[in-house]
Design a protein around this motif. Structure first.
Motif, PDB file in Angstrom:
ATOM      1  N   GLN A 190     -53.238   6.951  24.758  1.00 14.58           N
ATOM      2  CA  GLN A 190     -52.938   5.521  24.755  1.00 14.58           C
ATOM      3  C   GLN A 190     -51.532   5.223  24.258  1.00 14.58           C
ATOM      4  N   SER A 191     -50.705   6.248  24.129  1.00 14.78           N
ATOM      5  CA  SER A 191     -49.361   6.064  23.583  1.00 14.78           C
ATOM      6  C   SER A 191     -48.564   5.028  24.375  1.00 14.78           C
ATOM      7  N   CYS A 192     -47.899   4.129  23.654  1.00 14.94           N
ATOM      8  CA  CYS A 192     -47.050   3.137  24.325  1.00 14.94           C
ATOM      9  C   CYS A 192     -45.669   3.704  24.614  1.00 14.94           C
ATOM     10  N   THR A 193     -45.366   4.895  24.107  1.00 11.26           N
ATOM     11  CA  THR A 193     -44.141   5.584  24.479  1.00 11.26           C
ATOM     12  C   THR A 193     -44.491   6.690  25.465  1.00 11.26           C
ATOM     13  N   ALA A 194     -43.540   7.024  26.327  1.00  9.07           N
ATOM     14  CA  ALA A 194     -43.813   7.989  27.398  1.00  9.07           C
ATOM     15  C   ALA A 194     -43.879   9.403  26.848  1.00  9.07           C
ATOM     16  N   LEU A 195     -45.015  10.059  27.046  1.00 15.30           N
ATOM     17  CA  LEU A 195     -45.180  11.454  26.659  1.00 15.30           C
ATOM     18  C   LEU A 195     -46.270  12.081  27.514  1.00 15.30           C
ATOM     19  N   THR A 196     -46.379  13.396  27.418  1.00 12.66           N
ATOM     20  CA  THR A 196     -47.425  14.143  28.094  1.00 12.66           C
ATOM     21  C   THR A 196     -48.398  14.656  27.046  1.00 12.66           C
ATOM     22  N   THR A 197     -49.686  14.625  27.361  1.00 13.72           N
ATOM     23  CA  THR A 197     -50.705  15.048  26.407  1.00 13.72           C
ATOM     24  C   THR A 197     -51.524  16.196  26.963  1.00 13.72           C
ATOM     25  N   VAL A 198     -51.725  17.235  26.153  1.00  8.59           N
ATOM     26  CA  VAL A 198     -52.618  18.326  26.531  1.00  8.59           C
ATOM     27  C   VAL A 198     -53.929  18.159  25.778  1.00  8.59           C
ATOM     28  N   ASN A 199     -54.861  19.040  26.035  1.00  6.99           N
ATOM     29  CA  ASN A 199     -56.169  18.945  25.409  1.00  6.99           C
ATOM     30  C   ASN A 199     -56.087  19.279  23.916  1.00  6.99           C
ATOM     31  N   VAL A 200     -57.162  19.000  23.211  1.00  6.81           N
ATOM     32  CA  VAL A 200     -57.224  19.269  21.775  1.00  6.81           C
ATOM     33  C   VAL A 200     -57.025  20.765  21.514  1.00  6.81           C
ATOM     34  N   ARG A 246     -55.825  14.241  12.798  1.00  5.53           N
ATOM     35  CA  ARG A 246     -56.284  12.950  12.264  1.00  5.53           C
ATOM     36  C   ARG A 246     -56.073  11.845  13.305  1.00  5.53           C
ATOM     37  N   GLU A 247     -55.254  10.825  13.009  1.00 11.39           N
ATOM     38  CA  GLU A 247     -55.058   9.752  14.008  1.00 11.39           C
ATOM     39  C   GLU A 247     -54.000  10.102  15.041  1.00 11.39           C
ATOM     40  N   GLY A 248     -53.258  11.193  14.819  1.00 14.16           N
ATOM     41  CA  GLY A 248     -52.314  11.698  15.823  1.00 14.16           C
ATOM     42  C   GLY A 248     -51.161  10.768  16.132  1.00 14.16           C
ATOM     43  N   VAL A 303     -41.484  14.862  25.740  1.00 17.14           N
ATOM     44  CA  VAL A 303     -42.327  15.121  24.571  1.00 17.14           C
ATOM     45  C   VAL A 303     -43.725  15.497  25.043  1.00 17.14           C
ATOM     46  N   ILE A 304     -44.244  16.583  24.489  1.00 15.84           N
ATOM     47  CA  ILE A 304     -45.595  17.052  24.792  1.00 15.84           C
ATOM     48  C   ILE A 304     -46.419  16.954  23.521  1.00 15.84           C
ATOM     49  N   ALA A 305     -47.492  16.172  23.566  1.00 14.73           N
ATOM     50  CA  ALA A 305     -48.350  15.982  22.401  1.00 14.73           C
ATOM     51  C   ALA A 305     -49.504  16.965  22.422  1.00 14.73           C
ATOM     52  N   ILE A 306     -49.749  17.600  21.265  1.00 11.21           N
ATOM     53  CA  ILE A 306     -50.947  18.430  21.096  1.00 11.21           C
ATOM     54  C   ILE A 306     -51.830  17.768  20.038  1.00 11.21           C
ATOM     55  N   ALA A 325     -59.704  11.230  17.701  1.00  8.22           N
ATOM     56  CA  ALA A 325     -58.779  10.113  17.517  1.00  8.22           C
ATOM     57  C   ALA A 325     -57.359  10.503  17.915  1.00  8.22           C
ATOM     58  N   ALA A 326     -56.967  11.730  17.583  1.00  9.21           N
ATOM     59  CA  ALA A 326     -55.620  12.194  17.936  1.00  9.21           C
ATOM     60  C   ALA A 326     -55.439  12.243  19.447  1.00  9.21           C
TER      61      ALA A 326
END
Length: 266
Positions: free
Chosen positions: A235-245, A195-197, A211-214, A228-229
């Motif tokens: 665009q996270s204002c906290t430091a994290l790493t993002t992978v693909n959907v 959803r909005e993640g 932190v790794i976001a999926i 959106a997720a």
């Protein structure tokens, strides 16, 4: 005393491999994997050296492959590395793996998880690595479990101790706050949300571990199917790493590598 050169050492290993093949101690696939780093099958070439080279076990992506091809590659993985890790497996893929492995190595342990769509096979006597590091795998809701579960399987196969924390989405922050102390005990945190993640951003603001976001392809309408997720995580204002959907394998591999680094530093 003169030290053996790298070229001489490679030659010695090649000769030992050929002698073992001639003696019937190993098969052709294992011999090829020792010499070339991969094993050739009708379904493709299996990267048997990936774990030694990269720290991540090679996986067989079942999606897009016929069940028989998946079974053949899983058998090659088992022969050359002592285990097989299959992702995005349908029940037909899993049945083919079980049949192929049963013929080649009847004593091997086969674990098929229909939710995570993974099949993990360990040869008899195979000892998975164990790292002194914990990866927390956190989900916002039940719909995120398949992707998060894939990440958990991969991190566990690398050797991390995995703690699954389910259904703590931001629709009710009390659910998350009840588990914050537990999440803070982890050395690395994977957070799966659709959803909005929002959950990965919130968690990253509460813990001192990576932190790794999926982003997960749930939701509908504008920004649905993970759009959106993904945007929210980027665009996270906290430091994290993002992978693909839906990239559970990648997130689990990253978490496992971080766990390896932590284990190596203890």
């Amino acid at each position: 005393m003169r030290e053996e050169s790298e070229e001489e050492a490679d030659g010695s290993r090649t000769r030992e491999t050929l002698e073992a093949l001639a003696a019937g101690e190993i098969g052709v696939a294992e011999a090829e994997s020792r010499i070339a780093g991969y094993a050739t099958t009708d379904a493709g070439r299996f990267d048997a050296a990936r774990e030694d080279r990269r720290g991540i076990p090679e996986a067989v992506l079942a999606e897009g492959k016929r069940p028989a091809e998946t079974g053949a590659l899983a058998t090659t993985a088992l022969e050359t590395t002592g285990r097989a890790l299959v992702t995005r497996a349908t029940p037909d893929h899993a049945a083919a793996v079980r049949e192929a492995v049963g013929d080649a190595a009847p004593e091997a342990d086969v674990d098929h998880d229909e939710v995570t769509r993974t099949v993990v096979v360990h040869a008899a006597g195979f000892e998975p690595p164990e790292l002194a590091a914990t990866a927390a795998v956190v989900t916002a809701g039940t719909a995120d479990a398949p992707v998060a579960g894939e990440a958990a399987v991969v991190a566990r196969e690398i050797g991390a101790d995995v703690d699954r924390i389910e259904d703590v989405g931001v629709a009710n922050l009390d659910r998350l706050l009840d588990q914050v102390a537990r999440i803070r005990e982890a050395d690395v945190v994977v957070v799966a949300a659709g959803r909005e993640g929002a959950l990965p951003t919130v968690v990253a603001g509460l813990v001192d571990a990576p932190v790794i976001a999926i982003p997960v392809s749930t939701g509908y309408g504008e920004g649905g199917e993970g759009a959106a997720a993904l945007a929210g995580a980027l665009q996270s204002c906290t430091a994290l790493t993002t992978v693909n959907v839906d990239a559970g394998f990648v997130a689990g591999a990253q978490a496992g590598l971080i766990a390896r680094a932590i284990d190596g530093g203890t």
